[in-house]
Design an enzyme around this catalytic site. Structure first.
Site, PDB file in Angstrom:
ATOM      1  N   ALA A  38       0.827  -1.207   0.000  1.00 31.10           N
ATOM      2  CA  ALA A  38       0.000   0.000   0.000  1.00 31.10           C
ATOM      3  C   ALA A  38       0.863   1.260   0.000  1.00 31.10           C
ATOM      4  CB  ALA A  38      -0.908  -0.002   1.216  1.00 31.10           C
ATOM      5  N   ASP A  59      10.466  -5.571  -4.444  1.00 31.40           N
ATOM      6  CA  ASP A  59       9.398  -6.262  -3.723  1.00 31.40           C
ATOM      7  C   ASP A  59       9.512  -7.755  -3.942  1.00 31.40           C
ATOM      8  OD1 ASP A  59       6.503  -5.423  -2.382  1.00 31.40           O
ATOM      9  OD2 ASP A  59       6.508  -7.406  -3.318  1.00 31.40           O
ATOM     10  N   ARG A  70      -6.344  -1.326  -1.324  1.00 34.07           N
ATOM     11  CA  ARG A  70      -5.473  -0.205  -0.922  1.00 34.07           C
ATOM     12  C   ARG A  70      -4.226  -0.053  -1.767  1.00 34.07           C
ATOM     13  NH1 ARG A  70      -4.935  -4.705   1.584  1.00 34.07           N
ATOM     14  NH2 ARG A  70      -2.921  -5.536   2.188  1.00 34.07           N
ATOM     15  N   PHE A 131       9.930  -5.185  10.301  1.00 34.13           N
ATOM     16  CA  PHE A 131      11.002  -4.411  10.924  1.00 34.13           C
ATOM     17  C   PHE A 131      12.387  -4.922  10.562  1.00 34.13           C
ATOM     18  CE2 PHE A 131       7.595  -2.543  13.311  1.00 34.13           C
ATOM     19  CZ  PHE A 131       8.031  -1.230  13.400  1.00 34.13           C
ATOM     20  N   CYS A 173      18.351   4.999  16.981  1.00 34.64           N
ATOM     21  CA  CYS A 173      18.432   5.980  18.079  1.00 34.64           C
ATOM     22  C   CYS A 173      17.139   5.951  18.883  1.00 34.64           C
ATOM     23  CB  CYS A 173      18.580   7.398  17.531  1.00 34.64           C
ATOM     24  SG  CYS A 173      20.180   7.810  16.851  1.00 34.64           S
ATOM     25  N   CYS A 186      -1.240  -5.766   8.901  1.00 35.75           N
ATOM     26  CA  CYS A 186      -2.432  -5.526   8.081  1.00 35.75           C
ATOM     27  C   CYS A 186      -3.235  -6.807   7.904  1.00 35.75           C
ATOM     28  CB  CYS A 186      -2.040  -5.007   6.710  1.00 35.75           C
ATOM     29  SG  CYS A 186      -1.170  -3.465   6.811  1.00 35.75           S
TER      30      CYS A 186
HETATM   31 ZN   LIG Z   1      21.210   6.298  15.474  1.00 33.67          ZN
END
Ligand SMILES: [Zn+2]
Length: 340
Positions: A38, A59, A70, A131, A173, A186
């Site tokens: 999306a 991808d 979407r 992630f 950070c 999703c």
């Molecule tokens: Zn950093």
């Protein structure tokens, strides 16, 4: 600039922060989009039409009918053919703008191919669904001093932050470690197309500011919102963290592969994901997955079947994914249903 381009981009050239000089810079720019779901499809369409000279779209997935609500680049025909998203995106973007270079790459971004796929880009836009990929992008971008724009959307919520290495905090950070355990995706919580478009629009505006050199216009916040609950938040992320392993100590653990989860083929038609740092709460995961397929579990193992795949999940996060021998697809299924 040729007259045809002056006409084509006239409304953007009229916009004073861009102007003809800015448009020239866009036409000479190279942007990578990591993930073409999306977020990535909205980013790609906006950047192609804005006249960014070279777009590279990476991808690992293929188009499914459940994407069409979407993922605005794709059509019913793409889904019927189960085309790789990178291939379908390249074809549609070339129709939208034949004057730029568009390259769709069907690949899973890994520590091994990151330099080849992302090297030489002026900006990287995050359209990833996990992630693991974002921390890899963060490592590479900081190492190479390439700005990148984080973005995520799930349910009615979205979040984004722009990372300019050496200037702003990086992803590590703010969040030294990727989130542990399973988390909303999703595929388990659903998503509003408009939440994803809103994030992508902000990411693209930031990319245009960077590409034309108007860095003082960057928002410099961790922006987040819930479009349904009408909550909007802008947190000042402050300065880069003194002890950040990535942008201060320059330890690129995700890029060196030290943090990569090992994936092996097992059996004739299965892939094993050797995750051990993602303790899974079976009761919580079962309640999320039950509406999506068949779930069976005991304290030692949980099985989730969603045709044609079967995921066998262990309490430490390890999983065996039956129904494929493609490690990229296995990672994608893991990211969708368990988290990433
Ligand atoms: Zn950093």
């Amino acid at each position: 600039m040729e007259n045809s381009d002056r006409e084509r981009y006239s409304r953007q050239i009229l916009y004073r922060p861009i102007g003809e000089a800015g448009q020239e810079k866009l036409l000479a720019s190279r942007v990578a989009i990591v993930g073409c779901g999306a977020l990535g499809s909205s980013q790609a369409a906006l950047l192609a039409r804005a006249g960014v000279g070279e777009l590279r779209i990476i991808d690992r997935d293929y188009v499914e009918s459940s994407n069409l609500q979407r993922q605005t680049l794709f059509t019913e025909s793409d889904a019927a053919q189960a085309l790789p998203k990178a291939v379908a995106a390249e074809a549609h973007l070339k129709q939208a703008n034949s004057g730029i270079r568009v390259c769709g790459i069907v690949a899973d971004l890994t520590p091994e191919n990151a330099a080849e796929l992302l090297g030489g880009m002026h900006i990287i836009l995050d359209g990833a669904d996990n992630f693991e990929t974002r921390y890899l992008v963060n490592d590479f971008a900081v190492q190479e001093s390439i700005p990148w724009v984080y973005g995520a959307a799930v349910g009615g919520t979205g979040a984004t932050m722009t990372i300019v290495p050496g200037e702003t905090p990086c992803l590590a950070c703010l969040f030294p470690e990727p989130p542990a355990g399973s988390h909303p995706t999703c595929d388990t919580e659903g998503i509003l197309g408009s939440a994803a478009s809103a994030v992508a629009s902000i990411q693209v505006a930031e990319a245009l500011k960077l590409l034309v050199g108007d860095t003082k216009a960057l928002h410099r916040k961790l922006l987040s919102f819930d479009l349904w609950e009408n909550r909007f938040q802008a947190i000042d992320p402050g300065l880069p963290a003194d002890d950040c392993p990535v942008c201060r100590r320059r330890e690129f653990a995700h890029l060196s592969g030290d943090r990569a989860v090992q994936i092996t083929l097992c059996g004739r038609n299965s892939v094993q994901i050797h995750e051990r740092r993602r303790p899974v709460d079976f009761a919580e995961l079962a309640s999320k997955l039950t509406p999506l397929g068949t779930v069976r579990s005991n304290p030692f193992v949980m099985q989730f079947s969603v045709a044609p795949y079967e995921l066998t999940i262990f309490p430490d996060g390890r999983a065996i994914i039956k129904g494929t021998t493609d490690p990229g697809l296995a990672r994608s299924l893991y990211a969708r249903y368990i988290g990433s």
